[in-house]
Structures are given as structure tokens and as C-alpha cells.
Design a protein around this motif. Sequence first.
Motif, PDB file in Angstrom:
ATOM      1  N   TYR A  62       0.846  -1.191   0.000  1.00  0.00           N
ATOM      2  CA  TYR A  62       0.000   0.000   0.000  1.00  0.00           C
ATOM      3  C   TYR A  62       0.886   1.247   0.000  1.00  0.00           C
ATOM      4  O   TYR A  62       1.745   1.393   0.877  1.00  0.00           O
ATOM      5  N   PRO A  63       0.712   2.163  -0.947  1.00  0.00           N
ATOM      6  CA  PRO A  63       1.545   3.373  -0.988  1.00  0.00           C
ATOM      7  C   PRO A  63       1.271   4.271   0.222  1.00  0.00           C
ATOM      8  O   PRO A  63       0.131   4.653   0.472  1.00  0.00           O
ATOM      9  N   LEU A  64       2.312   4.603   0.970  1.00  0.00           N
ATOM     10  CA  LEU A  64       2.149   5.485   2.125  1.00  0.00           C
ATOM     11  C   LEU A  64       1.644   6.866   1.706  1.00  0.00           C
ATOM     12  O   LEU A  64       0.995   7.556   2.489  1.00  0.00           O
ATOM     13  N   SER A  65       1.903   7.261   0.475  1.00  0.00           N
ATOM     14  CA  SER A  65       1.413   8.555  -0.020  1.00  0.00           C
ATOM     15  C   SER A  65      -0.114   8.601  -0.070  1.00  0.00           C
ATOM     16  O   SER A  65      -0.695   9.688  -0.090  1.00  0.00           O
ATOM     17  N   ARG A  66      -0.771   7.451  -0.061  1.00  0.00           N
ATOM     18  CA  ARG A  66      -2.244   7.439  -0.022  1.00  0.00           C
ATOM     19  C   ARG A  66      -2.767   7.670   1.390  1.00  0.00           C
ATOM     20  O   ARG A  66      -3.893   8.105   1.559  1.00  0.00           O
ATOM     21  N   ILE A  67      -1.947   7.359   2.391  1.00  0.00           N
ATOM     22  CA  ILE A  67      -2.339   7.662   3.766  1.00  0.00           C
ATOM     23  C   ILE A  67      -2.162   9.152   3.997  1.00  0.00           C
ATOM     24  O   ILE A  67      -3.059   9.838   4.457  1.00  0.00           O
ATOM     25  N   ARG A  68      -0.992   9.666   3.658  1.00  0.00           N
ATOM     26  CA  ARG A  68      -0.696  11.098   3.671  1.00  0.00           C
ATOM     27  C   ARG A  68       0.316  11.370   2.573  1.00  0.00           C
ATOM     28  O   ARG A  68       1.311  10.660   2.461  1.00  0.00           O
ATOM     29  N   PHE A  80       6.182   1.940   0.758  1.00  0.00           N
ATOM     30  CA  PHE A  80       5.055   1.017   0.742  1.00  0.00           C
ATOM     31  C   PHE A  80       4.996   0.274   2.069  1.00  0.00           C
ATOM     32  O   PHE A  80       6.020  -0.151   2.602  1.00  0.00           O
ATOM     33  N   ALA A  81       3.789   0.102   2.570  1.00  0.00           N
ATOM     34  CA  ALA A  81       3.558  -0.632   3.815  1.00  0.00           C
ATOM     35  C   ALA A  81       2.159  -1.233   3.714  1.00  0.00           C
ATOM     36  O   ALA A  81       1.574  -1.268   2.631  1.00  0.00           O
ATOM     37  N   ASP A  82       1.640  -1.697   4.823  1.00  0.00           N
ATOM     38  CA  ASP A  82       0.254  -2.134   4.878  1.00  0.00           C
ATOM     39  C   ASP A  82      -0.609  -0.962   5.303  1.00  0.00           C
ATOM     40  O   ASP A  82      -0.107   0.010   5.880  1.00  0.00           O
ATOM     41  N   ARG A 155       6.184  -4.697  -1.496  1.00  0.00           N
ATOM     42  CA  ARG A 155       6.301  -6.139  -1.192  1.00  0.00           C
ATOM     43  C   ARG A 155       7.733  -6.593  -0.861  1.00  0.00           C
ATOM     44  O   ARG A 155       8.044  -7.767  -1.006  1.00  0.00           O
ATOM     45  N   VAL A 156       8.584  -5.684  -0.440  1.00  0.00           N
ATOM     46  CA  VAL A 156       9.946  -6.061  -0.056  1.00  0.00           C
ATOM     47  C   VAL A 156       9.943  -6.280   1.458  1.00  0.00           C
ATOM     48  O   VAL A 156       9.688  -5.359   2.225  1.00  0.00           O
ATOM     49  N   ARG A 157      10.218  -7.507   1.864  1.00  0.00           N
ATOM     50  CA  ARG A 157      10.212  -7.833   3.291  1.00  0.00           C
ATOM     51  C   ARG A 157      11.630  -7.702   3.857  1.00  0.00           C
ATOM     52  O   ARG A 157      12.552  -8.378   3.415  1.00  0.00           O
ATOM     53  N   ARG A 158      11.747  -6.809   4.830  1.00  0.00           N
ATOM     54  CA  ARG A 158      13.008  -6.579   5.523  1.00  0.00           C
ATOM     55  C   ARG A 158      12.738  -6.525   7.025  1.00  0.00           C
ATOM     56  O   ARG A 158      11.848  -5.796   7.475  1.00  0.00           O
TER      57      ARG A 158
END
Length: 166
Positions: A62-68, A80-82, A155-158
Motif C-alpha cells: 500500500y503506498p504510504l502517499s495514499r495515507i498522507r 510502501f507498507a500495509d 512487497r519487499v520484506r526486511r
Amino acid sequence: MKSFRSQIFLFTTFMTFFILSVFTSVTSQSVVANTSFFGKISLSPSSEGVKKTVAGYTGGSYPLSRIRNRDRARNLCIGFADLKPDHILILEKDFPKLNIKVNSGGYDTTLLIVGPDDKTVRCGDDTGESKDASINASDLKAGTYQVWVGSFKARVRRNYRLSFQE
């Protein structure tokens, strides 16, 4: 007979729509407001200085830019995050200064922090020569903050450690 079937069809269609609307409203509010993937962190200023570290991992799409889109300093909120925050940060008292830093071993991480109200946003990206994100926050008010740790690519898991230091 035909009108009775039509009434039953309309009633079941309405009830399905109503139930889905209520379910969507309740779950979307509780996901953002009260839950996180990796739990709550409570901090209070200390004469010795606060130093706390928690762990987690990135991996959302989920693009963080869509949250803020931007924070209060007009920095872009990227990565990107959830949709659900990774951590809930509870500040029990005001903090004059707090450093929030991601350590993923140098992978490209980002930060988004919203709180204590819905309008106060802080975004972080690279720290100096490191690709890990950090935010040096000042004048943080007591309250609840939502914290997202993102990755620059979807989708990069770190694995990461998130530290809070006065």
C-alpha cells in the motif's frame, strides 16, 4: 405471486447491502484506530533519557502517499507498507525531542507517523549516508501516534529494529 418474490428479492438485497456497509465501516475504523501489526509502545520522558527498541518487518504494497501525501514540513511521504500501522506509539507525557530511527541493516526504509491528532504528520526517509529512515521530532504532545515502517519498493520484506531515543 410475482410481486411477493420481487419484495423478497429487494429485501434480501437491501439487507445484504446494509450488513456489508456496517461491517466495512466498523472494521475500517478499528483497523486504523486501535490495532497494529507489532503492538503498542508506551513512553514517558525520564531523567536518564528514554531509549526503547522494538522489532518488526516491512513487506506491504500500500503506498504510504495514499495515507498522507506530505507531512507538516512539506516532505513527501513515500514508500510502501500495509494500510494498518506497524506500531502504535503512546506518549504518556509531552516530549521536547524524540529521535525515531529504523535499522534494517541499510536497506531502503521509510517512516510515516500520524498523531496525536489526524492532522499532524511526520515522514522520514534516508538518514545521512544510510538508506534507513529516521525522524528527529520536536515538541511531541502526549497522545497516541500511528507508526508505519515502509520499504522503498512494494512487497519487499526486511526485518528491522525501530528505536526511540530522547
